[in-house]
Write a protein that holds these residues in place. Structure first.
Motif, PDB file in Angstrom:
ATOM      1  N   ALA A 277       0.829  -1.209   0.000  1.00 36.18           N
ATOM      2  CA  ALA A 277       0.000   0.000   0.000  1.00 36.18           C
ATOM      3  C   ALA A 277       0.865   1.261   0.000  1.00 36.18           C
ATOM      4  CB  ALA A 277      -0.934  -0.012   1.204  1.00 36.18           C
ATOM      5  N   ARG A 278       1.912   1.289   0.822  1.00 41.97           N
ATOM      6  CA  ARG A 278       2.786   2.465   0.896  1.00 41.97           C
ATOM      7  C   ARG A 278       3.477   2.732  -0.440  1.00 41.97           C
ATOM      8  NH1 ARG A 278       4.981   4.452   5.885  1.00 41.97           N
ATOM      9  NH2 ARG A 278       3.376   4.164   7.476  1.00 41.97           N
ATOM     10  N   THR A 279       3.901   1.645  -1.093  1.00 43.41           N
ATOM     11  CA  THR A 279       4.629   1.790  -2.355  1.00 43.41           C
ATOM     12  C   THR A 279       3.719   2.300  -3.461  1.00 43.41           C
ATOM     13  OG1 THR A 279       6.061  -0.047  -1.691  1.00 43.41           O
ATOM     14  CG2 THR A 279       6.099   0.568  -4.016  1.00 43.41           C
ATOM     15  N   ALA A 280       2.468   1.843  -3.457  1.00 37.87           N
ATOM     16  CA  ALA A 280       1.533   2.228  -4.523  1.00 37.87           C
ATOM     17  C   ALA A 280       0.873   3.579  -4.278  1.00 37.87           C
ATOM     18  CB  ALA A 280       0.452   1.155  -4.662  1.00 37.87           C
ATOM     19  N   GLU A 281       0.840   4.039  -3.043  1.00 41.85           N
ATOM     20  CA  GLU A 281       0.082   5.233  -2.662  1.00 41.85           C
ATOM     21  C   GLU A 281       0.682   6.496  -3.272  1.00 41.85           C
ATOM     22  OE1 GLU A 281      -2.109   6.633   1.438  1.00 41.85           O
ATOM     23  OE2 GLU A 281      -0.100   5.760   1.556  1.00 41.85           O
ATOM     24  N   THR A 282      -0.189   7.328  -3.833  1.00 46.03           N
ATOM     25  CA  THR A 282       0.238   8.599  -4.410  1.00 46.03           C
ATOM     26  C   THR A 282       0.296   9.667  -3.317  1.00 46.03           C
ATOM     27  OG1 THR A 282      -2.029   9.252  -4.923  1.00 46.03           O
ATOM     28  CG2 THR A 282      -0.819   8.004  -6.610  1.00 46.03           C
ATOM     29  N   ALA A 283       0.833  10.822  -3.682  1.00 43.04           N
ATOM     30  CA  ALA A 283       0.972  11.906  -2.710  1.00 43.04           C
ATOM     31  C   ALA A 283      -0.369  12.352  -2.153  1.00 43.04           C
ATOM     32  CB  ALA A 283       1.703  13.086  -3.348  1.00 43.04           C
TER      33      ALA A 283
ATOM     34  N   GLY B 296      -2.883  10.351  -1.597  1.00 41.27           N
ATOM     35  CA  GLY B 296      -3.530   9.264  -0.880  1.00 41.27           C
ATOM     36  C   GLY B 296      -4.288   8.274  -1.734  1.00 41.27           C
ATOM     37  N   ARG B 297      -4.207   8.360  -3.062  1.00 43.50           N
ATOM     38  CA  ARG B 297      -4.916   7.406  -3.914  1.00 43.50           C
ATOM     39  C   ARG B 297      -4.122   6.099  -4.037  1.00 43.50           C
ATOM     40  NH1 ARG B 297      -5.066   8.492  -8.956  1.00 43.50           N
ATOM     41  NH2 ARG B 297      -3.429  10.094  -8.932  1.00 43.50           N
ATOM     42  N   LEU B 298      -4.820   5.038  -4.392  1.00 44.38           N
ATOM     43  CA  LEU B 298      -4.214   3.727  -4.622  1.00 44.38           C
ATOM     44  C   LEU B 298      -4.604   3.248  -6.018  1.00 44.38           C
ATOM     45  CD1 LEU B 298      -4.956   2.162  -1.110  1.00 44.38           C
ATOM     46  CD2 LEU B 298      -2.681   2.709  -2.018  1.00 44.38           C
ATOM     47  N   PRO B 299      -3.996   3.804  -7.073  1.00 45.95           N
ATOM     48  CA  PRO B 299      -4.362   3.436  -8.445  1.00 45.95           C
ATOM     49  C   PRO B 299      -4.093   1.952  -8.715  1.00 45.95           C
ATOM     50  CG  PRO B 299      -3.005   5.422  -8.390  1.00 45.95           C
ATOM     51  CD  PRO B 299      -2.947   4.831  -7.034  1.00 45.95           C
ATOM     52  N   GLN B 300      -4.956   1.337  -9.490  1.00 46.70           N
ATOM     53  CA  GLN B 300      -4.858  -0.109  -9.732  1.00 46.70           C
ATOM     54  C   GLN B 300      -3.523  -0.500 -10.363  1.00 46.70           C
ATOM     55  OE1 GLN B 300      -8.244  -1.879 -11.699  1.00 46.70           O
ATOM     56  NE2 GLN B 300      -9.698  -0.597 -10.565  1.00 46.70           N
ATOM     57  N   GLN B 301      -3.046   0.285 -11.334  1.00 45.42           N
ATOM     58  CA  GLN B 301      -1.784  -0.057 -11.989  1.00 45.42           C
ATOM     59  C   GLN B 301      -0.618   0.030 -11.004  1.00 45.42           C
ATOM     60  OE1 GLN B 301      -1.317  -1.335 -14.875  1.00 45.42           O
ATOM     61  NE2 GLN B 301       0.914  -1.233 -15.022  1.00 45.42           N
ATOM     62  N   ALA B 302      -0.623   1.043 -10.150  1.00 37.55           N
ATOM     63  CA  ALA B 302       0.439   1.189  -9.157  1.00 37.55           C
ATOM     64  C   ALA B 302       0.381   0.067  -8.125  1.00 37.55           C
ATOM     65  CB  ALA B 302       0.334   2.550  -8.471  1.00 37.55           C
ATOM     66  N   VAL B 303      -0.841  -0.322  -7.752  1.00 40.73           N
ATOM     67  CA  VAL B 303      -1.006  -1.425  -6.801  1.00 40.73           C
ATOM     68  C   VAL B 303      -0.469  -2.717  -7.403  1.00 40.73           C
ATOM     69  CG1 VAL B 303      -2.696  -2.887  -5.630  1.00 40.73           C
ATOM     70  CG2 VAL B 303      -2.927  -0.393  -5.547  1.00 40.73           C
ATOM     71  N   ALA B 304      -0.818  -2.988  -8.665  1.00 42.95           N
ATOM     72  CA  ALA B 304      -0.346  -4.208  -9.332  1.00 42.95           C
ATOM     73  C   ALA B 304       1.175  -4.230  -9.402  1.00 42.95           C
ATOM     74  CB  ALA B 304      -0.948  -4.314 -10.734  1.00 42.95           C
ATOM     75  N   GLN B 305       1.771  -3.081  -9.721  1.00 45.12           N
ATOM     76  CA  GLN B 305       3.228  -3.005  -9.823  1.00 45.12           C
ATOM     77  C   GLN B 305       3.875  -3.203  -8.450  1.00 45.12           C
ATOM     78  OE1 GLN B 305       4.567   0.442 -11.956  1.00 45.12           O
ATOM     79  NE2 GLN B 305       6.722   0.106 -11.485  1.00 45.12           N
ATOM     80  N   ALA B 306       3.286  -2.635  -7.401  1.00 46.28           N
ATOM     81  CA  ALA B 306       3.826  -2.789  -6.053  1.00 46.28           C
ATOM     82  C   ALA B 306       3.718  -4.238  -5.586  1.00 46.28           C
ATOM     83  CB  ALA B 306       3.092  -1.863  -5.081  1.00 46.28           C
ATOM     84  N   LYS B 307       2.596  -4.896  -5.904  1.00 40.28           N
ATOM     85  CA  LYS B 307       2.442  -6.302  -5.525  1.00 40.28           C
ATOM     86  C   LYS B 307       3.494  -7.161  -6.216  1.00 40.28           C
ATOM     87  CE  LYS B 307      -2.472  -6.387  -4.310  1.00 40.28           C
ATOM     88  NZ  LYS B 307      -3.772  -7.064  -4.485  1.00 40.28           N
ATOM     89  N   THR B 308       3.721  -6.912  -7.486  1.00 43.18           N
ATOM     90  CA  THR B 308       4.747  -7.663  -8.214  1.00 43.18           C
ATOM     91  C   THR B 308       6.111  -7.451  -7.578  1.00 43.18           C
ATOM     92  OG1 THR B 308       3.532  -7.560 -10.301  1.00 43.18           O
ATOM     93  CG2 THR B 308       5.900  -7.925 -10.442  1.00 43.18           C
ATOM     94  N   GLY B 309       6.405  -6.201  -7.196  1.00 38.66           N
ATOM     95  CA  GLY B 309       7.696  -5.906  -6.588  1.00 38.66           C
ATOM     96  C   GLY B 309       7.892  -6.613  -5.262  1.00 38.66           C
ATOM     97  N   VAL B 310       6.878  -6.593  -4.403  1.00 36.11           N
ATOM     98  CA  VAL B 310       6.992  -7.235  -3.090  1.00 36.11           C
ATOM     99  C   VAL B 310       7.095  -8.746  -3.235  1.00 36.11           C
ATOM    100  CG1 VAL B 310       5.772  -7.681  -0.930  1.00 36.11           C
ATOM    101  CG2 VAL B 310       5.890  -5.351  -1.834  1.00 36.11           C
TER     102      VAL B 310
END
Length: 768
Positions: A151-157, A159-173
Motif C-alpha cells: 500500500a505504501r509503495t503504490a500510494e500517491t501523494a 492518498g490514492r491507490l491506483p490499480q496499476q500502481a497497486v499491481a506493480q507494487a504487488k509484483t515488486g513485493v
C-alpha cells in the motif's frame, strides 16, 4: 566435503526439477424480480499480524477506478484472540482496502519478548485487494506490515491507490520476498505452530519477527521509550523503504541492511524462532542482486488469463530448454563426471599438510639448533627416538603424529586417514579395522641449513582389536608408489617464517580405498606469521596438478592471497582443533573439460558429539563454472551445518541424530538457446526426512516463485508455484488436477499427471 557438495547438487537439482516439472472458471449473475432482491455478499476473512494482532479494528473501504478510498466503511469488525477477522462486503465490490487500526484493549504479540503489548494508536496496516470480474467465493487474505508495504509503495501523494500502481507494487513485493504476503497465512515464529508451518509461512513469520527485533535494538532510527511505539516506528520506516522503478524493486540500502541483520539474528535465537530454520536462505531480498532484472511493466496490467499463460509459457520454455536434445542434461552429466571422476588435486589436503610440514620442518630446525622441548626419550633399535605428545596434528582428512629420529636426523609424520576403508568390521571392542596412512619423512640436506628433502607414500593397514586393544601390529600394504620432493625454509629473527615445497605427492584415495590419481605435483609457497589470540596465519599460493596413467587430468592454481588460520599454541607444533580455524582459497581449477574459478571459504570448525569427526560447519564458494569454455553458472553456494556438536558421526542418522544442513544458492544459470536464468534457491533440512525449499527464477520475461515443504510421515511434499504477477497453484499429489488462480478467480486447471493445462477460455496447452 564430497558428501556435502553432493547434498548441494542433489538439493539444487531436485528443487529446480520439482519447480519446473510442476509446471474452470466460474461466475454468474442473479436474477431480478419486482421486489428488491437482497444484495449478494462476499465473505472477507483472514488474519492480521505483526505478531498476531488481537482486538484491533478492521474496516473495509471501497476504492473507485482512480484508487480513491471511500470515506464510509463497507463493513467493520474486531480481530479475534487468534488474530482472525471476518466480515462481509457486496459481492460486486472488486477493489477495496482492508484497514487495521487500534481499538481499546487491542494487543499485538511481540515475538522478541514473548509477550503481548498494546497496539499503538498511530499504527495502521492495510491490504489492497483487487478481485477479478469472475471471482467467486470468499476472499481470504492477510493484513501485515508486508501488505502495508504494498500500500505504501503504490500510494500517491494525495492518498490514492491506483490499480496499476497497486499491481506493480504487488509484483515488486512478491519478487523481493519470494512469496505473496497477501495470501500467506501469518504464524508467530515463537509459537508451537511454527514448526509445522509451510516454507512460505516460516519465512514470513521470521520476517515479521525481524521487525520486532529491529525495534528492540532501536534500529531504523526508532528510539521511543514505549516498545509498541518503537515497533510502529519501525513498521512505518520499513514499509516506506521500497521503491519500484522500471519494474525493478529495491529496498533502501540502510533499511535492507538492518532487516538482513535482524532476520538472521531472529533465526539463530531459539527463544524467538521455533520454525526449525537456523538461517533464512532462498528469500531473494536477502541475496545479492540477480543478474536478470524484473521485466519492465506493460502499459496496462495483463488480464488474469494472459498472466496465467505467461506463467506456463515460461515454465514450458525453460523446461524444454532443460531437456531439448538433452543438451543441458549432457552438460550436467559431463560436469558431474569431471567433478566426481576427475581428481581435484587438493585431495592431500594442501592446507593441512602445509601447516604440518611447516611445523615439522621447524621442529627439525630447533633440534639442529640445540633447542630442547623436555621430550620423552626412548631407545628403540639402538636409535634414540623422541616422541612428543604435542606433535599430534588435526587435519581435515586425518589425524597425524610425528616421531623424530636423531641418527640420522629426520622426522616422520604419519597421518591416519579419517575414514576407515572398506573391510572394516566391528569396532575397538573386537573386530578388524582397515584404514589408510600417509607417511611423510623429512631429512636435512647435507651441508645446508635451509634445504630439506622429503619422501611420501600411502599404506593400507589391517589391525585387529580385542577388548579395546590391538592384538597384533597392523599388517601393512603399499598403496601406489613412494614419491619425493624438496623443501626450502627461511627464518626471521631465528623463527621459521617461510616454507617452499616443490615435488610429488601420492594421489587421492576414493571411498573404495583405491587411488583416483597416481600422483600429484605440488609447487607451494607458505609464509607463517603470528596472528591475534594465539593463532598462526599461513598465507599460501601455488599450483597443483593430478595425473593418471602419465596424463595430467586436473590442475588447480591458488592465488597468493589465500590463507589458513590455525589455533597453534605458542611453542608447540600442535595444530589444535578450534572454532577459530579458517581457510580461504582463491583458486582457478581445470578438471577435465570443466573450469572452476572463485573463492572458497571454510570456517567454524566443530567436533561431533562422539568426538570422532571434525569439520568446518560454514562453507561457501563464490565464483563461476564453465564447461568447454562456455559459461554454465556464475554465483555463490553457501552451506551451513547446524547442530554438528549434537550429531553423533559414529552412529546412524535418525530422527534425533541428523545435521540440519542449510544450503543457499544464487546466481546466473546458462541454458541452451535461452537468455541467462537468474536463480535463487534455499534449502533447509529440518529433520531426517523433512526439508523446506524456496526458489525463484527470472528469465527476463517472468519471475517465478516456488516452495517445497516436505514433512516426515507425509507421503507427498506440499509444492507451491506462483508468478510475481499473482498467478498461483499448489499441489501435494500429481494424480488430481489442481486449480490455477489469480485475483480470486480460477483461470485454469492443471493436470499434472498428463502435463496439460486447460485455460478458462477452453484452450489447452501441454507442458511438454
Amino acid at each position: 566435503m564430497e558428501k556435502i557438495s553432493g547434498t548441494v547438487v542433489r538439493t539444487g537439482v531436485a528443487a529446480l526439477a520439482l519447480v519446473l516439472a510442476g509446471c474452470g472458471g466460474g461466475g454468474g449473475g442473479d436474477g431480478g424480480s419486482a421486489a428488491p432482491a437482497p444484495v449478494a455478499q462476499r465473505d472477507v476473512q483472514g488474519i492480521a499480524a505483526k505478531g498476531l494482532i488481537k482486538g484491533a479494528r478492521v474496516n473495509v473501504h471501497a476504492l473507485d477506478a482512480q484508487g480513491v478510498r471511500a470515506g464510509a466503511a463497507l463493513a467493520t469488525t474486531l480481530t479475534g484472540a487468534d488474530g482472525s477477522y471476518k466480515l462481509q462486503v457486496p459481492a460486486s465490490m472488486r477493489n477495496f482496502v482492508i484497514e487495521l487500526s487500534a481499538a481499546p484493549g487491542a494487543f499485538m504479540a511481540d515475538e522478541v519478548t514473548g509477550t503481548d503489548i498494546a497496539l499503538p494508536d498511530n499504527m495502521r496496516l492495510r491490504s489492497v485487494v483487487t478481485l477479478a470480474e469472475n471471482a467467486t467465493g470468499a476472499y481470504t487474505g492477510s493484513v501485515s506490515p508486508l501488505t502495508e508495504m504494498i500500500a505504501r509503495t503504490a500510494e500517491t501523494a494525495d492518498g490514492r491507490l491506483p490499480q496499476q500502481a497497486v499491481a506493480q507494487a504487488k509484483t515488486g513485493v512478491r519478487t523481493l520476498l519470494g512469496f505473496d504476503p497477501e495470501t500467506v497465512k501469518p504464524v508467530n515464529s515463537n509459537s508451537a505452530a511454527a514448526a509445522s508451518a509451510s516454507e512460505d509461512e516460516k519465512n514470513q513469520s521470521l520476517a515479521l519477527a525481524a521487525i520486532s527485533k529491529m525495534a528492540s535494538t532501536a534500529t531504523a532510527d526508532c528510539g521511543q521509550s514505549n516498545a509498541g511505539e518503537r515497533i510502529a516506528c519501525v513498521v512505518g520506516k520499513f514499509t516506506a523503504s521500497l521503491t519500484v522503478k522500471d519494474g525493478q524493486p529495491t529496498l533502501d540500502p540502510d533499511r535492507l541492511a538492518q532487516f538482513r541483520d535482524a532476520i538472521q539474528a531472529v533465526a539463530q535465537d531459539k527463544t524467538i524462532n521455533r520454525t526449525g530454520k537456523d538461517k533464512v536462505v532462498g528469500m531473494p531480498v536477502l541475496m545479492p542482486p540477480p543478474t536478470t532484472p524484473v521485466p519492465p511493466p506493460a502499459g496496462t496490467a495483463p488480464t488474469p488469463l494472459a498472466a496465467t499463460k505467461a506463467l506456463f509459457g515460461s515454465l514450458r520454455t525453460n523446461l524444454r530448454s532443460l531437456s531439448e536434445g538433452d543438451a543441458f542434461r549432457s552438460t550436467v552429466d559431463a560436469l558431474k563426471a569431471d567433478l566426481d571422476g576427475t581428481v581435484a588435486p587438493l585431495g592431500n589436503d594442501v592446507t593441512g599438510l602445509a601447516s604440518l610440514l611447516t611445523s615439522a620442518t621447524e621442529l627439525l630446525d630447533n633440534i639442529r639448533a640445540g633447542r630442547t622441548y623436555g621430550s620423552q626419550v626412548d631407545v628403540l633399535n639402538d636409535q634414540v627416538q623422541t616422541y612428543r605428545p604435542s606433535t599430534l596434528f588435526y587435519l581435515k582428512n586425518g589425524i597425524g603424529r610425528c616421531n623424530i629420529v636423531y641418527s640420522p636426523l629426520s622426522i616422520a609424520c604419519t597421518v591416519t586417514q579419517k575414514s576407515y576403508l572398506p573391510g572394516t568390521t566391528g569396532n575397538v571392542l573386537g573386530g578388524t579395522a582397515v584404514y589408510a596412512t600417509r607417511t611423510l619423512t623429512l631429512r636435512p640436506k647435507e651441508g645446508s641449513a635451509t634445504d630439506y628433502s622429503y619422501t611420501a607414500f600411502l599404506e593400507k593397514n589391517v589391525l585387529k582389536h580385542e577388548d579395546y586393544k590391538a592384538i597384533a601390529e597392523p599388517v601393512k600394504e603399499a598403496i601406489g608408489s613412494a614419491f619425493a620432493g624438496d623443501i626450502t625454509v627461511a627464518r626471521t629473527a631465528g623463527t621459521l617464517a617461510q616454507v617452499a615445497i616443490k615435488g610429488r605427492m601420492p594421489g587421492r584415495l576414493n571411498a573404495s580405498g583405491a587411488l583416483d590419481s597416481d600422483y600429484e605435483d605440488w609447487v607451494l609457497d607458505v609464509t607463517r606469521t603470528a596472528d591475534a589470540d594465539g593463532l598462526l596465519l599461513y598465507k599460501l599460493g601455488g599450483a597443483f596438478s593430478a595425473s593418471r596413467a602419465g596424463q595430467q587430468v586436473s590442475k588447480v592454481e591458488i592465488d597468493n592471497t589465500s590463507f589458513l588460520r590455525l589455533a597453534q599454541p605458542d611453542g608447540s607444533s600442535k595444530a589444535a582443533p578450534s572454532d577459530a580455524n579458517a581457510l580461504q582459497l582463491t583458486l582457478r581449477g581445470m578438471l577435465g573439460t570443466t573450469t572452476v574459478a572463485g573463492t572458497l571459504r571454510m570456517s567454524e570448525e566443530k567436533q561431533d558429539k562422539s568426538k570422532t569427526s571434525r569439520m568446518p560447519t560454514s562453507l561457501s564458494f563464490e565464483g563461476s563454472l564453465e564447461h568447454k569454455d562456455a559459461a554454465v553458472f556464475s554465483g555463490y553456494v553457501d552451506i551451513t551445518r547446524g547442530g554438528y556438536e549434537q550429531f553423533d558421526a559414529s552412529a546412524a542418522e535418525s530422527d534425533t541424530n541428523f545435521v540440519a544442513d542449510t544450503v543457499g544458492i544464487g546466481g546466473a544459470l546458462s541454458l541452451p538457446n535461452r537468455p541467462t536464468l537468474s536463480l535463487t534457491l534455499g534449502a533447509t533440512r529440518s529433520g531426517l526426512n523433512a526439508a523446506d525449499i524456496s526458489a525463484q527464477y527470472r528469465d527476463g520475461t517472468s519471475v517465478i516463485n516456488a516452495s517445497v515443504t516436505a514433512r516426515a510421515g507425509e507421503r507427498h511434499p506440499l509444492v507451491k508455484v506462483a508468478s510475481a504477477e499473482g498467478v498461483s497453484f499448489s499441489f501435494t499429489s500429481t494424480s488430481v488436477p489442481v486449480p490455477v488462480t489469480k485475483d480470486g478467480a480460477v483461470v485454469a486447471q492443471l493436470d499434472l499427471g498428463k502435463g496439460v493445462i486447460t485455460y478458462s477460455d477452453g484452450s489447452t496447452e501441454s507442458l511438454q
